[in-house]
Motif scaffolding. Structure first.
Motif, mmCIF file in Angstrom:
data_model
loop_
_atom_site.group_PDB
_atom_site.id
_atom_site.type_symbol
_atom_site.label_atom_id
_atom_site.label_comp_id
_atom_site.label_asym_id
_atom_site.label_seq_id
_atom_site.Cartn_x
_atom_site.Cartn_y
_atom_site.Cartn_z
ATOM 1 N N PRO A 111 72.166 -78.221 43.253
ATOM 2 C CA PRO A 111 73.263 -77.246 43.349
ATOM 3 C C PRO A 111 72.737 -75.822 43.571
ATOM 4 N N LYS A 112 73.476 -75.034 44.335
ATOM 5 C CA LYS A 112 73.054 -73.659 44.661
ATOM 6 C C LYS A 112 72.912 -72.777 43.422
ATOM 7 N N ASP A 113 73.686 -73.052 42.363
ATOM 8 C CA ASP A 113 73.624 -72.207 41.170
ATOM 9 C C ASP A 113 72.600 -72.691 40.141
ATOM 10 N N TRP A 114 71.856 -73.738 40.470
ATOM 11 C CA TRP A 114 70.839 -74.271 39.557
ATOM 12 C C TRP A 114 69.637 -73.337 39.527
ATOM 13 N N THR A 115 69.143 -73.046 38.321
ATOM 14 C CA THR A 115 67.930 -72.242 38.179
ATOM 15 C C THR A 115 67.003 -72.924 37.180
ATOM 16 N N PRO A 116 65.713 -72.945 37.468
ATOM 17 C CA PRO A 116 64.763 -73.577 36.550
ATOM 18 C C PRO A 116 64.651 -72.809 35.237
ATOM 19 N N VAL A 117 64.336 -73.535 34.174
ATOM 20 C CA VAL A 117 64.139 -72.949 32.848
ATOM 21 C C VAL A 117 62.657 -72.618 32.682
ATOM 22 N N LYS A 118 62.354 -71.465 32.123
ATOM 23 C CA LYS A 118 60.968 -71.066 31.896
ATOM 24 C C LYS A 118 60.297 -72.075 30.965
ATOM 25 N N GLY A 119 59.137 -72.560 31.370
ATOM 26 C CA GLY A 119 58.389 -73.523 30.573
ATOM 27 C C GLY A 119 58.895 -74.952 30.699
ATOM 28 N N GLY A 120 59.821 -75.198 31.621
ATOM 29 C CA GLY A 120 60.397 -76.519 31.772
ATOM 30 C C GLY A 120 59.872 -77.297 32.960
ATOM 31 N N THR A 121 58.717 -76.896 33.483
ATOM 32 C CA THR A 121 58.160 -77.546 34.666
ATOM 33 C C THR A 121 56.901 -78.322 34.325
ATOM 34 N N ILE A 122 56.847 -79.548 34.819
ATOM 35 C CA ILE A 122 55.653 -80.390 34.675
ATOM 36 C C ILE A 122 55.193 -80.758 36.080
ATOM 37 N N LYS A 123 53.909 -80.524 36.373
ATOM 38 C CA LYS A 123 53.333 -80.890 37.667
ATOM 39 C C LYS A 123 52.108 -81.759 37.429
ATOM 40 N N GLY A 153 66.255 -77.413 34.387
ATOM 41 C CA GLY A 153 67.004 -76.204 34.685
ATOM 42 C C GLY A 153 68.383 -76.276 34.076
ATOM 43 N N ASN A 154 69.172 -75.238 34.347
ATOM 44 C CA ASN A 154 70.531 -75.239 33.821
ATOM 45 C C ASN A 154 71.341 -76.323 34.544
ATOM 46 N N GLY A 155 71.881 -77.230 33.799
ATOM 47 C CA GLY A 155 72.726 -78.260 34.383
ATOM 48 C C GLY A 155 72.031 -79.532 34.811
ATOM 49 N N VAL A 176 58.638 -79.001 50.118
ATOM 50 C CA VAL A 176 58.971 -80.095 49.213
ATOM 51 C C VAL A 176 59.581 -81.261 49.979
ATOM 52 N N CYS A 177 59.587 -82.435 49.354
ATOM 53 C CA CYS A 177 60.282 -83.594 49.902
ATOM 54 C C CYS A 177 60.615 -84.550 48.769
ATOM 55 N N GLY A 178 61.508 -85.490 49.049
ATOM 56 C CA GLY A 178 61.901 -86.465 48.039
ATOM 57 C C GLY A 178 62.634 -85.846 46.872
ATOM 58 N N VAL A 179 63.457 -84.839 47.135
ATOM 59 C CA VAL A 179 64.149 -84.121 46.060
ATOM 60 C C VAL A 179 65.291 -84.972 45.505
ATOM 61 N N LYS A 180 65.291 -85.128 44.183
ATOM 62 C CA LYS A 180 66.380 -85.818 43.490
ATOM 63 C C LYS A 180 66.831 -84.928 42.346
ATOM 64 N N PHE A 181 68.137 -84.834 42.164
ATOM 65 C CA PHE A 181 68.695 -84.021 41.089
ATOM 66 C C PHE A 181 69.413 -84.932 40.110
ATOM 67 N N PHE A 182 69.123 -84.756 38.830
ATOM 68 C CA PHE A 182 69.734 -85.534 37.766
ATOM 69 C C PHE A 182 70.539 -84.588 36.875
ATOM 70 N N PRO A 183 71.873 -84.591 37.007
ATOM 71 C CA PRO A 183 72.695 -83.715 36.165
ATOM 72 C C PRO A 183 72.517 -84.073 34.687
ATOM 73 N N SER A 184 72.545 -83.052 33.833
ATOM 74 C CA SER A 184 72.402 -83.318 32.406
ATOM 75 C C SER A 184 73.671 -83.978 31.897
ATOM 76 N N GLN A 185 73.500 -84.894 30.957
ATOM 77 C CA GLN A 185 74.625 -85.611 30.359
ATOM 78 C C GLN A 185 75.190 -84.759 29.231
ATOM 79 N N SER A 186 76.477 -84.502 29.283
ATOM 80 C CA SER A 186 77.091 -83.729 28.205
ATOM 81 C C SER A 186 77.262 -84.616 26.982
ATOM 82 N N ALA A 187 76.968 -84.061 25.820
ATOM 83 C CA ALA A 187 77.068 -84.818 24.571
ATOM 84 C C ALA A 187 78.537 -85.027 24.220
ATOM 85 N N SER A 188 78.900 -86.267 23.861
ATOM 86 C CA SER A 188 80.284 -86.524 23.480
ATOM 87 C C SER A 188 80.396 -86.939 22.051
#
Length: 82
Positions: free
Chosen positions: A16-28, A55-57, A70-82
């Protein structure tokens, strides 16, 4: 499924265009699967890494070349807690 090169994760259309990475949330880490590594190097010669980025969301998972493409990009939306 063929992989396509993009200039960044947003250009892939998967993140999503409004997605931004979280500081310290990257693993390479290096691409360990030899078949995938060979395929990526056929697309673009050089060093490739697997990236897991929170990232957010949600999380973005993709392969990143040392040039920043980059290539092979997949986005996994976070599951909201119910």
């Amino acid at each position: 499924m063929p992989l396509h090169l993009y200039s960044n994760v947003y250009a892939s259309g998967s993140v999503p265009k409004d997605w931004t990475p979280v500081k310290g949330g990257t693993i390479k880490y290096p691409v360990r699967n030899p078949v995938v590594r060979r395929y990526l190097r056929q697309l673009l010669a050089g060093k490739w890494q697997k990236v897991l980025e929170k990232g957010n969301g949600g999380e973005a998972h993709y392969f990143e070349h040392s040039s920043g493409q980059v290539c092979g990009v997949k986005f996994f939306p976070s599951q909201s807690a119910s």
